[in-house]
Design a protein around this motif. Sequence first.
Motif, mmCIF file in Angstrom:
data_model
loop_
_atom_site.group_PDB
_atom_site.id
_atom_site.type_symbol
_atom_site.label_atom_id
_atom_site.label_comp_id
_atom_site.label_asym_id
_atom_site.label_seq_id
_atom_site.Cartn_x
_atom_site.Cartn_y
_atom_site.Cartn_z
ATOM 1 N N MET A 208 0.839 -1.205 0.000
ATOM 2 C CA MET A 208 0.000 0.000 0.000
ATOM 3 C C MET A 208 0.875 1.256 0.000
ATOM 4 S SD MET A 208 -2.827 1.222 2.744
ATOM 5 C CE MET A 208 -4.117 -0.003 2.524
ATOM 6 N N ASN A 209 0.389 2.293 -0.654
ATOM 7 C CA ASN A 209 1.117 3.557 -0.631
ATOM 8 C C ASN A 209 0.667 4.411 0.554
ATOM 9 O OD1 ASN A 209 2.732 3.204 -2.881
ATOM 10 N ND2 ASN A 209 1.031 3.748 -4.241
ATOM 11 N N TYR A 210 1.650 5.107 1.106
ATOM 12 C CA TYR A 210 1.322 5.968 2.232
ATOM 13 C C TYR A 210 1.611 7.422 1.903
ATOM 14 C CZ TYR A 210 1.128 1.583 4.730
ATOM 15 O OH TYR A 210 0.785 0.332 5.132
ATOM 16 N N GLU A 211 0.904 8.273 2.605
ATOM 17 C CA GLU A 211 1.150 9.702 2.441
ATOM 18 C C GLU A 211 1.574 10.297 3.782
ATOM 19 O OE1 GLU A 211 -1.069 13.354 0.268
ATOM 20 O OE2 GLU A 211 -2.193 12.418 1.896
ATOM 21 N N THR A 212 2.602 11.123 3.711
ATOM 22 C CA THR A 212 3.121 11.764 4.916
ATOM 23 C C THR A 212 2.538 13.174 5.025
ATOM 24 O OG1 THR A 212 5.155 10.546 4.637
ATOM 25 C CG2 THR A 212 5.253 12.459 6.059
ATOM 26 N N VAL A 213 2.149 13.533 6.217
ATOM 27 C CA VAL A 213 1.580 14.867 6.445
ATOM 28 C C VAL A 213 2.403 15.554 7.536
ATOM 29 C CG1 VAL A 213 -0.456 16.145 7.180
ATOM 30 C CG2 VAL A 213 -0.716 14.068 5.799
ATOM 31 N N ILE A 214 2.925 16.737 7.218
ATOM 32 C CA ILE A 214 3.787 17.437 8.177
ATOM 33 C C ILE A 214 3.318 18.880 8.367
ATOM 34 C CG2 ILE A 214 6.157 18.269 8.612
ATOM 35 C CD1 ILE A 214 7.132 15.912 6.830
ATOM 36 N N GLY A 215 3.308 19.310 9.602
ATOM 37 C CA GLY A 215 3.061 20.713 9.922
ATOM 38 C C GLY A 215 4.168 21.184 10.860
ATOM 39 N N LEU A 216 4.495 22.473 10.788
ATOM 40 C CA LEU A 216 5.630 22.965 11.583
ATOM 41 C C LEU A 216 5.235 24.096 12.516
ATOM 42 C CD1 LEU A 216 8.226 23.193 8.653
ATOM 43 C CD2 LEU A 216 8.022 21.330 10.313
ATOM 44 N N GLU A 217 5.945 24.151 13.637
ATOM 45 C CA GLU A 217 5.856 25.316 14.526
ATOM 46 C C GLU A 217 7.266 25.867 14.624
ATOM 47 O OE1 GLU A 217 4.301 23.960 18.261
ATOM 48 O OE2 GLU A 217 2.532 23.132 17.270
ATOM 49 N N VAL A 218 7.439 27.089 14.163
ATOM 50 C CA VAL A 218 8.784 27.662 14.137
ATOM 51 C C VAL A 218 8.851 28.828 15.120
ATOM 52 C CG1 VAL A 218 10.580 28.599 12.645
ATOM 53 C CG2 VAL A 218 8.839 27.089 11.676
ATOM 54 N N HIS A 219 9.857 28.784 15.985
ATOM 55 C CA HIS A 219 10.069 29.888 16.924
ATOM 56 C C HIS A 219 11.242 30.732 16.442
ATOM 57 C CE1 HIS A 219 7.640 27.458 19.753
ATOM 58 N NE2 HIS A 219 7.272 28.667 20.160
ATOM 59 N N VAL A 220 11.021 32.035 16.366
ATOM 60 C CA VAL A 220 12.047 32.929 15.854
ATOM 61 C C VAL A 220 12.265 34.078 16.840
ATOM 62 C CG1 VAL A 220 12.706 34.426 13.933
ATOM 63 C CG2 VAL A 220 11.302 32.394 13.498
ATOM 64 N N GLU A 221 13.498 34.260 17.295
ATOM 65 C CA GLU A 221 13.815 35.388 18.176
ATOM 66 C C GLU A 221 13.965 36.649 17.333
ATOM 67 O OE1 GLU A 221 17.367 34.508 20.362
ATOM 68 O OE2 GLU A 221 16.348 33.090 21.687
ATOM 69 N N LEU A 222 13.313 37.721 17.758
ATOM 70 C CA LEU A 222 13.382 38.970 16.997
ATOM 71 C C LEU A 222 14.616 39.759 17.408
ATOM 72 C CD1 LEU A 222 9.623 40.019 17.176
ATOM 73 C CD2 LEU A 222 10.799 38.794 15.335
ATOM 74 N N LYS A 223 15.157 40.482 16.418
ATOM 75 C CA LYS A 223 16.442 41.167 16.597
ATOM 76 C C LYS A 223 16.244 42.593 17.111
ATOM 77 C CE LYS A 223 18.598 41.985 12.624
ATOM 78 N NZ LYS A 223 19.368 41.853 11.390
ATOM 79 N N THR A 224 15.602 42.734 18.266
ATOM 80 C CA THR A 224 15.420 44.078 18.829
ATOM 81 C C THR A 224 16.626 44.421 19.701
ATOM 82 O OG1 THR A 224 14.194 43.057 20.623
ATOM 83 C CG2 THR A 224 12.900 44.014 18.842
ATOM 84 N N GLU A 225 16.733 45.679 20.080
ATOM 85 C CA GLU A 225 17.804 46.083 20.992
ATOM 86 C C GLU A 225 17.496 45.620 22.414
ATOM 87 O OE1 GLU A 225 20.642 47.725 20.209
ATOM 88 O OE2 GLU A 225 20.042 47.552 18.105
ATOM 89 N N ALA A 226 16.240 45.874 22.817
ATOM 90 C CA ALA A 226 15.832 45.555 24.185
ATOM 91 C C ALA A 226 14.856 44.377 24.174
ATOM 92 C CB ALA A 226 15.184 46.778 24.827
ATOM 93 N N LYS A 227 14.622 43.823 25.345
ATOM 94 C CA LYS A 227 13.681 42.708 25.475
ATOM 95 C C LYS A 227 12.245 43.169 25.189
ATOM 96 C CE LYS A 227 16.514 39.989 28.686
ATOM 97 N NZ LYS A 227 16.554 39.290 29.991
ATOM 98 N N VAL A 228 11.325 42.212 25.162
ATOM 99 C CA VAL A 228 9.976 42.559 24.700
ATOM 100 C C VAL A 228 9.126 43.280 25.747
ATOM 101 C CG1 VAL A 228 9.083 40.207 25.131
ATOM 102 C CG2 VAL A 228 7.902 41.702 23.513
ATOM 103 N N PHE A 229 9.346 42.990 27.041
ATOM 104 C CA PHE A 229 8.517 43.659 28.053
ATOM 105 C C PHE A 229 9.329 44.453 29.079
ATOM 106 C CE2 PHE A 229 5.666 40.033 26.818
ATOM 107 C CZ PHE A 229 4.715 40.823 26.181
ATOM 108 N N CYS A 230 10.641 44.559 28.876
ATOM 109 C CA CYS A 230 11.456 45.380 29.781
ATOM 110 C C CYS A 230 12.615 45.961 28.978
ATOM 111 C CB CYS A 230 11.969 44.558 30.967
ATOM 112 S SG CYS A 230 13.140 43.260 30.523
ATOM 113 N N GLY A 231 13.465 46.764 29.642
ATOM 114 C CA GLY A 231 14.517 47.470 28.904
ATOM 115 C C GLY A 231 15.863 46.752 28.891
ATOM 116 N N CYS A 232 15.923 45.519 29.382
ATOM 117 C CA CYS A 232 17.203 44.794 29.383
ATOM 118 C C CYS A 232 17.657 44.537 27.950
ATOM 119 C CB CYS A 232 17.062 43.468 30.121
ATOM 120 S SG CYS A 232 16.891 43.669 31.900
ATOM 121 N N ALA A 233 18.980 44.512 27.756
ATOM 122 C CA ALA A 233 19.525 44.290 26.418
ATOM 123 C C ALA A 233 19.197 42.878 25.937
ATOM 124 C CB ALA A 233 21.031 44.496 26.432
#
Lengths: 97, 481
Positions: free
Chosen positions: B1-26
């Motif tokens: 029998m032939n099979y079919e593969t199904v794939i979904g992805l969750e990608v996490h990407v860090e953004l290149k900001t100067e400071a953190k997202v909720f405070c002023g730390c580098a």
Amino acid sequence: MNLEKEKVKHLAELARLELGEEEAAEFSRQLSEVLAYAGKVREAPVAGMEPVIHLLSLANVFREDEVEPSLPREEALANAPHREEGFFRVPRILEEN
Amino acid sequence: MNYETVIGLEVHVELKTEAKVFCGCAARFGAEPNTHVCPGCLGMPGALPVLNKRAVEYCIKAGLALNCRIAPFSRFDRKQYFYPDLPHAYQISQDDLPLCAGGGLKIVNPAGEERLVRINRIHLEEEAGRTYHSGTGTAGYSLLDFNRSGLPLIEIVTEPDLRSPEEARIFLEKLQEILRYIEVSDCKMEEGSFRCDANISVRPAGSREFGRRMEIKNLNSFKAIQAALAYEENRLGSLLAAGTPPEQEESRGWDETRGMTFFMRPKEKATDYRYFPDPDLPPLVIAEEWVEAIRAGLPELPEEKKNRYVKEYGLPVQDADLLGSFRETAEFFEATLRCYSGEPKTVANWVMGDFARLLNLEKLTPAQSKLKPEALAAMLQMIDDGQISGKIAKTVFEEMFYSGKSPREIVAEKGLAQISDENQLTAVVREILAKHPGPVADYRAGKTKALGFLVGQVMKETKGQANPGLVNKLLREELDK
């Protein structure tokens, strides 16, 4: 509104609280009462009103992308019961979340 | 029998900001542990989060580059779980009202078919701290560094539209290329600023129902992603073929050394995160004008660029691919072309050839190098005008690369100008002919190959500076006398 014992146990597990059978039954009774009391809100006439999506009437409170001084490391670690070479030291963690 | 593969992805990407997202730390990678921390990102009581505007902008930018709809109304929720590197015991994330929804990215799979990979959502959240495990057995313990805690992170979730491990890899490479292009992230897998969890299931071909899904966590290289998915595809296929489909959905890890996935925990225990709106953060109301301003600031994306290079500049597809894949290279190429009236292919050859070689050697990016596009254009013009030979140009180019000087300066300083003076060259030509009676006789006897030798001798005598076309012409004239 009723909060069954099983549900209480599930919540306790999620909150990493240890509950005995008797405690679970007791909290089930107490929390059901609390929920019933808070449930009165549901009787308020809301027909035709916009749903509240957020409790604050503000929106878009931003900070600019500017770096501010961080805490000196000594201060950051001051309350740590255990530390090692600038790290917080905690008991071994086996499973990744 | 032939099979079919199904794939979904969750990608996490860090953004290149100067400071953190909720405070002023580098927000910087690689600092001494716990030096970029404050009461906010350490989860101390009483500290309140204030949202970094640029993080929102970058998330919207990513959404637009991936054809998403930007939600006019969006908010942050608390995702609750316990882990020592999560200091609040909840992560500020977005649950049912993410910043970007819908969208998609087209890829071409190894069979040459174009496929649309739909994107379900992109949301903005905060990064957790870093855990290092130390010691063994009962003496084991963990060390925590919160420098990473609170870095801005976006999570990109695809629909289950991928059909093979290769397609997953191609999609991720293209996603990485785009996110780097729009300059929202470095997307360095080795530093963890681009990471992926993959969901895979296998079903009989033609079936409309999905098979049981396996989640493979923490894949940190393109190679690992493709290998882990290929392993899992095989494993699930064999289980189906044996009539023993998996009984439960699982989270699985990838063992790089043994080249296999391993069981971590059943999915049924999937954590109940008890999301609720974060009362500390007001909602986001994104104005159409802001979205349009961000859209207007988006660069031409790699795919459009590559197509344009082929169509507009007549470049071969491979050249277009090479030049278009990195934004700085593409910008250097185009900037040179703006100051140069000759063939785009000539510029392409220098950028992909000598320039790329020296950049590689010195581990620099085009923008970091001293060579400016105007200088390259001027040098190419000098070749076209016969002021320097193509061979001398290689020396000039290297000097330009290291010194940042203009080609004119270098040519003047080093006396590299091409000799196009007929009288001067005729003198050299006569001298060479007198020195080499043998080849001269050969040529006159019809062995025209001897001409090449004589040209070479003249070039040698002039240290490569003679105008080769003129040398050829003068030699013939003298020989045919």
